[in-house]
Design a protein around this motif. Sequence first.
Motif, PDB file in Angstrom:
ATOM      1  N   LEU A 176       1.869  -9.538 -14.917  1.00  0.00           N
ATOM      2  CA  LEU A 176       0.793  -8.927 -15.693  1.00  0.00           C
ATOM      3  C   LEU A 176       1.300  -7.709 -16.461  1.00  0.00           C
ATOM      4  O   LEU A 176       2.000  -6.861 -15.907  1.00  0.00           O
ATOM      5  N   LYS A 177       0.944  -7.637 -17.721  1.00  0.00           N
ATOM      6  CA  LYS A 177       1.225  -6.453 -18.539  1.00  0.00           C
ATOM      7  C   LYS A 177      -0.090  -5.952 -19.119  1.00  0.00           C
ATOM      8  O   LYS A 177      -0.974  -6.748 -19.462  1.00  0.00           O
ATOM      9  N   VAL A 178      -0.190  -4.634 -19.235  1.00  0.00           N
ATOM     10  CA  VAL A 178      -1.409  -4.010 -19.750  1.00  0.00           C
ATOM     11  C   VAL A 178      -1.035  -3.133 -20.931  1.00  0.00           C
ATOM     12  O   VAL A 178      -0.157  -2.279 -20.818  1.00  0.00           O
ATOM     13  N   GLU A 179      -1.703  -3.371 -22.048  1.00  0.00           N
ATOM     14  CA  GLU A 179      -1.467  -2.564 -23.247  1.00  0.00           C
ATOM     15  C   GLU A 179      -2.727  -1.782 -23.573  1.00  0.00           C
ATOM     16  O   GLU A 179      -3.813  -2.364 -23.678  1.00  0.00           O
ATOM     17  N   GLN A 180      -2.550  -0.507 -23.779  1.00  0.00           N
ATOM     18  CA  GLN A 180      -3.680   0.369 -24.047  1.00  0.00           C
ATOM     19  C   GLN A 180      -3.443   1.053 -25.379  1.00  0.00           C
ATOM     20  O   GLN A 180      -2.330   1.502 -25.667  1.00  0.00           O
ATOM     21  N   ASN A 181      -4.483   1.139 -26.175  1.00  0.00           N
ATOM     22  CA  ASN A 181      -4.344   1.884 -27.433  1.00  0.00           C
ATOM     23  C   ASN A 181      -5.688   2.435 -27.867  1.00  0.00           C
ATOM     24  O   ASN A 181      -6.737   1.899 -27.492  1.00  0.00           O
ATOM     25  N   PRO A 182      -5.660   3.581 -28.590  1.00  0.00           N
ATOM     26  CA  PRO A 182      -4.450   4.286 -29.003  1.00  0.00           C
ATOM     27  C   PRO A 182      -3.860   5.110 -27.859  1.00  0.00           C
ATOM     28  O   PRO A 182      -4.493   5.266 -26.821  1.00  0.00           O
ATOM     29  N   LEU A 183      -2.667   5.626 -28.046  1.00  0.00           N
ATOM     30  CA  LEU A 183      -2.045   6.456 -27.038  1.00  0.00           C
ATOM     31  C   LEU A 183      -2.509   7.901 -27.151  1.00  0.00           C
ATOM     32  O   LEU A 183      -2.459   8.661 -26.179  1.00  0.00           O
ATOM     33  N   PHE A 184      -2.919   8.260 -28.339  1.00  0.00           N
ATOM     34  CA  PHE A 184      -3.405   9.625 -28.558  1.00  0.00           C
ATOM     35  C   PHE A 184      -4.604   9.555 -29.488  1.00  0.00           C
ATOM     36  O   PHE A 184      -4.579   8.836 -30.493  1.00  0.00           O
TER      37      PHE A 184
ATOM     38  N   PHE B 261      -0.947  -0.469 -14.724  1.00  0.00           N
ATOM     39  CA  PHE B 261      -1.582   0.500 -15.612  1.00  0.00           C
ATOM     40  C   PHE B 261      -1.181   0.326 -17.067  1.00  0.00           C
ATOM     41  O   PHE B 261      -0.047  -0.088 -17.380  1.00  0.00           O
ATOM     42  N   GLY B 262      -2.096   0.696 -17.946  1.00  0.00           N
ATOM     43  CA  GLY B 262      -1.743   0.932 -19.328  1.00  0.00           C
ATOM     44  C   GLY B 262      -1.058   2.287 -19.445  1.00  0.00           C
ATOM     45  O   GLY B 262      -0.997   3.057 -18.481  1.00  0.00           O
TER      46      GLY B 262
ATOM     47  N   ASP C  17     -14.269  -8.290 -21.268  1.00  0.00           N
ATOM     48  CA  ASP C  17     -14.296  -9.663 -21.783  1.00  0.00           C
ATOM     49  C   ASP C  17     -13.098 -10.375 -21.173  1.00  0.00           C
ATOM     50  O   ASP C  17     -11.972 -10.216 -21.644  1.00  0.00           O
ATOM     51  N   THR C  18     -13.336 -11.155 -20.130  1.00  0.00           N
ATOM     52  CA  THR C  18     -12.218 -11.786 -19.434  1.00  0.00           C
ATOM     53  C   THR C  18     -11.592 -12.918 -20.244  1.00  0.00           C
ATOM     54  O   THR C  18     -10.412 -13.217 -20.074  1.00  0.00           O
ATOM     55  N   LYS C  19     -12.365 -13.504 -21.126  1.00  0.00           N
ATOM     56  CA  LYS C  19     -11.798 -14.586 -21.943  1.00  0.00           C
ATOM     57  C   LYS C  19     -10.793 -14.031 -22.953  1.00  0.00           C
ATOM     58  O   LYS C  19      -9.733 -14.620 -23.192  1.00  0.00           O
ATOM     59  N   ALA C  20     -11.133 -12.888 -23.524  1.00  0.00           N
ATOM     60  CA  ALA C  20     -10.220 -12.240 -24.469  1.00  0.00           C
ATOM     61  C   ALA C  20      -9.208 -11.360 -23.746  1.00  0.00           C
ATOM     62  O   ALA C  20      -8.288 -10.826 -24.377  1.00  0.00           O
ATOM     63  N   ARG C  21      -9.376 -11.198 -22.441  1.00  0.00           N
ATOM     64  CA  ARG C  21      -8.540 -10.288 -21.631  1.00  0.00           C
ATOM     65  C   ARG C  21      -8.536  -8.905 -22.267  1.00  0.00           C
ATOM     66  O   ARG C  21      -7.465  -8.315 -22.531  1.00  0.00           O
ATOM     67  N   LEU C  22      -9.731  -8.414 -22.499  1.00  0.00           N
ATOM     68  CA  LEU C  22      -9.901  -7.138 -23.198  1.00  0.00           C
ATOM     69  C   LEU C  22     -10.990  -6.322 -22.522  1.00  0.00           C
ATOM     70  O   LEU C  22     -12.077  -6.821 -22.224  1.00  0.00           O
TER      71      LEU C  22
ATOM     72  N   ASN D  27      -5.825  -4.239 -23.371  1.00  0.00           N
ATOM     73  CA  ASN D  27      -5.550  -5.675 -23.301  1.00  0.00           C
ATOM     74  C   ASN D  27      -4.654  -5.959 -22.111  1.00  0.00           C
ATOM     75  O   ASN D  27      -3.718  -5.203 -21.842  1.00  0.00           O
ATOM     76  N   TYR D  28      -4.905  -7.067 -21.433  1.00  0.00           N
ATOM     77  CA  TYR D  28      -4.034  -7.443 -20.335  1.00  0.00           C
ATOM     78  C   TYR D  28      -3.602  -8.892 -20.517  1.00  0.00           C
ATOM     79  O   TYR D  28      -4.317  -9.700 -21.092  1.00  0.00           O
ATOM     80  N   SER D  29      -2.419  -9.192 -19.991  1.00  0.00           N
ATOM     81  CA  SER D  29      -1.734 -10.422 -20.412  1.00  0.00           C
ATOM     82  C   SER D  29      -2.088 -11.662 -19.606  1.00  0.00           C
ATOM     83  O   SER D  29      -1.872 -12.779 -20.071  1.00  0.00           O
ATOM     84  N   THR D  30      -2.612 -11.484 -18.393  1.00  0.00           N
ATOM     85  CA  THR D  30      -2.919 -12.658 -17.587  1.00  0.00           C
ATOM     86  C   THR D  30      -4.126 -12.361 -16.705  1.00  0.00           C
ATOM     87  O   THR D  30      -4.587 -11.226 -16.634  1.00  0.00           O
ATOM     88  N   THR D  31      -4.602 -13.370 -16.038  1.00  0.00           N
ATOM     89  CA  THR D  31      -5.847 -13.251 -15.276  1.00  0.00           C
ATOM     90  C   THR D  31      -5.766 -12.124 -14.251  1.00  0.00           C
ATOM     91  O   THR D  31      -4.768 -11.965 -13.551  1.00  0.00           O
ATOM     92  N   SER D  32      -6.841 -11.365 -14.186  1.00  0.00           N
ATOM     93  CA  SER D  32      -6.933 -10.295 -13.204  1.00  0.00           C
ATOM     94  C   SER D  32      -8.342 -10.275 -12.636  1.00  0.00           C
ATOM     95  O   SER D  32      -9.299 -10.554 -13.340  1.00  0.00           O
TER      96      SER D  32
END
Lengths: 109, 115
Positions: free
Chosen positions: A2-10, A99-100, A66-71, A24-29
């Motif tokens: 699993l990878k988690v991307e968070q934006n913006p950073l600032f 974590f993001g 939104d688990t379908k969009a993993r968002l 956003n996360y890359s796989t089911t959680s």
Amino acid sequence: ELKVEQNPLFLSMQEGKNYTIYCNYSTTSDRLYWYRQDPGKSLESLFVLLSNGAVKQEGRLMASLDTKARLSTLHITAAVHDLSATYFCAALYGNKLVFGAGTILRVKS
Amino acid sequence: EAGVTQFPSHSVIEKGQTVTLRCDPISGHDNLYWYRRVMGKEIKFLLHFVKESKQDESGMPNNRFLAERTGGTYSTLKVQPAELEDSGVYFCASSPLAGGLNEQYFGPGTRLTVT
């Protein structure tokens, strides 16, 4: 894995404005969490989101999943200075949190 | 109810020295986790105890790191010998054993600086 991307950073916001932080996360959680951290302090739990379409609100903060969009999103309404902090999203992967990178939020008067 | 506490809050050591970090979880919490945030990077999982047993230590970076939780109460994380890249903030978290939200409660962290 699993990878988690968070934006913006600032994020620099004017008081009274609205904005959204994305996670956003890359796989089911099974769970998605939002935490707040003030400098030198613990991570404070804000929201735990369990299922698709979940929406939770506390004061000027609203989180959705939104688990379908993993968002997941954290929406800030009419920002005030007290909301200045670092915000983290985290997804549960097994028993560990992934974590993001965190969003540093600064609210300017 | 007391939260998760960590000691020390800040440690500055020289490369090659040894440091031991301590975490006291919330009373009654059988799950205990260690995480680390290296400067500018994400908070990353190190390991997970259930009571005194290591459940998952997949995040431990190398064998210079040793975590213990004797008696299933507080935990220590020892770094020996410390390297420059070990600098960062080490967080401890705890949660109850029973399911539910699996919400982890974090301590304030120990800031480790290796010079």
